[in-house]
Design an enzyme around this catalytic site. Sequence first.
Site, mmCIF file in Angstrom:
data_model
loop_
_atom_site.group_PDB
_atom_site.id
_atom_site.type_symbol
_atom_site.label_atom_id
_atom_site.label_comp_id
_atom_site.label_asym_id
_atom_site.label_seq_id
_atom_site.Cartn_x
_atom_site.Cartn_y
_atom_site.Cartn_z
ATOM 1 N N GLY A 138 0.945 -1.251 -0.024
ATOM 2 C CA GLY A 138 -0.216 0.059 0.021
ATOM 3 C C GLY A 138 0.660 1.391 -0.106
ATOM 4 N N ASP A 155 -6.942 -0.428 6.479
ATOM 5 C CA ASP A 155 -7.374 -1.383 7.285
ATOM 6 C C ASP A 155 -6.023 -2.521 7.277
ATOM 7 O OD1 ASP A 155 -8.821 -3.583 8.441
ATOM 8 O OD2 ASP A 155 -9.866 -4.192 6.801
HETATM 9 N N1 SAM Z 1 -8.812 -5.779 11.278
HETATM 10 C C1 SAM Z 1 -7.460 -6.234 11.286
HETATM 11 C C2 SAM Z 1 -6.493 -5.398 12.470
HETATM 12 O O1 SAM Z 1 -6.517 -4.448 12.789
HETATM 13 O O2 SAM Z 1 -6.180 -6.390 13.190
HETATM 14 C C3 SAM Z 1 -6.794 -6.005 9.949
HETATM 15 C C4 SAM Z 1 -7.187 -6.984 9.183
HETATM 16 S S1 SAM Z 1 -6.502 -7.336 7.621
HETATM 17 C C5 SAM Z 1 -6.426 -8.941 7.571
HETATM 18 C C6 SAM Z 1 -4.867 -6.478 7.656
HETATM 19 C C7 SAM Z 1 -4.279 -6.947 6.261
HETATM 20 O O3 SAM Z 1 -3.059 -5.821 5.925
HETATM 21 C C8 SAM Z 1 -3.376 -8.162 6.170
HETATM 22 O O4 SAM Z 1 -4.017 -9.081 5.435
HETATM 23 C C9 SAM Z 1 -1.989 -7.866 5.757
HETATM 24 O O5 SAM Z 1 -1.471 -8.670 5.052
HETATM 25 C C10 SAM Z 1 -2.057 -6.535 5.144
HETATM 26 N N2 SAM Z 1 -1.054 -5.433 4.977
HETATM 27 C C11 SAM Z 1 -0.276 -5.360 5.917
HETATM 28 N N3 SAM Z 1 0.939 -4.329 5.601
HETATM 29 C C12 SAM Z 1 0.462 -4.276 4.104
HETATM 30 C C13 SAM Z 1 0.899 -2.946 3.474
HETATM 31 N N4 SAM Z 1 2.194 -2.561 3.486
HETATM 32 N N5 SAM Z 1 0.226 -3.080 2.261
HETATM 33 C C14 SAM Z 1 -0.907 -3.722 1.805
HETATM 34 N N6 SAM Z 1 -1.251 -4.444 2.802
HETATM 35 C C15 SAM Z 1 -0.866 -4.583 3.920
#
Ligand code: SAM
Length: 284
Positions: A138, A155
């Site tokens: 992201g 998120d």
């Molecule tokens: N509701 C959750 C919480 O706060 O505990 C968040 C859930 S969601 C599964 C978070 C997602 O962010 C994960 O699947 C992870 O792979 C993704 N993520 C982490 N870093 C990221 C990045 N730099 N760019 C895009 N996605 C990312």
Amino acid sequence: MELWFTEKHTENVKFSIKVDKQLYTAQSEFQRIDIFESKEFGRFLTLDGYMMLTEKDEYIYHEMMVHVPMTVHPNVKKVLVIGGGDGGTVRELIRYPGIEHIDLVEIDEEVVKACRVFLPQTACGFMDSRVHIHYDDGLKYVRKYDDEYDLILVDSTDPFGPGEGLFTKEFYGNCNKALKSDGIMVNQHESPFYPDDAVAMQRAHKRIVESFPISKVYQAHIPTYPSGHWLFGFASKKYHPIVNQDVARWKAQGIKTKYYNEQLHAGAFALPNYVEELLENVEK
Ligand code: SAM
């Protein structure tokens, strides 16, 4: 034999859920992914041993992340979700017929694959034709855009590991640039309760305040997150989260929610004194 999932919330506090069955485990390029089945919370997803969501309380997080800005912004057509690989945020967004296009930027394709199989309650959101999934960081993705989105929802995981870059000044500045002149960004803002979490929350707040003209914090009660007291950041270029809350417009859409309602919307921005103090200390 008893099987328990345990997450360390501080050096002295642990949170445990009794597990019926482990449904999935894998080590992706980015993190360890586990999905468990439990009696009390249904299925739940953990990344690197940290709770992401449970079937029993995920609606609180996803409703509060989506319906708060959707009640405020009068005309959301294009949305960017960063992270959110479980699909819960997207599931709430697709309930709005006015939204034309949703880009979901998730770093880890394995999370999406696993959730599609084991967490249909949230992953059902991916079926909608307006949803476009991009497997990318992201932080890098958002750099490419100017004046593109009405709403950005961050998120993400916590501010370490792959999610670290999503709590930086550079990232918030680029989100501001990627938003239209009346755009809104909502991010998961960690918890104010335990001192280490509070420091991370203050750091994020300071950077958002420096990047957006309007920056407010709101809260929700999420039982499976550390301390159960969780914050969200509402950052905006034009709309105020309470002054511009359009209850009539939101009600007219007939969206049935389990947690969010119009009184709670305003009430969620009324923070306990100790949280106000933590925020004021970094706003100065
Ligand atoms: N509701 C959750 C919480 O706060 O505990 C968040 C859930 S969601 C599964 C978070 C997602 O962010 C994960 O699947 C992870 O792979 C993704 N993520 C982490 N870093 C990221 C990045 N730099 N760019 C895009 N996605 C990312």
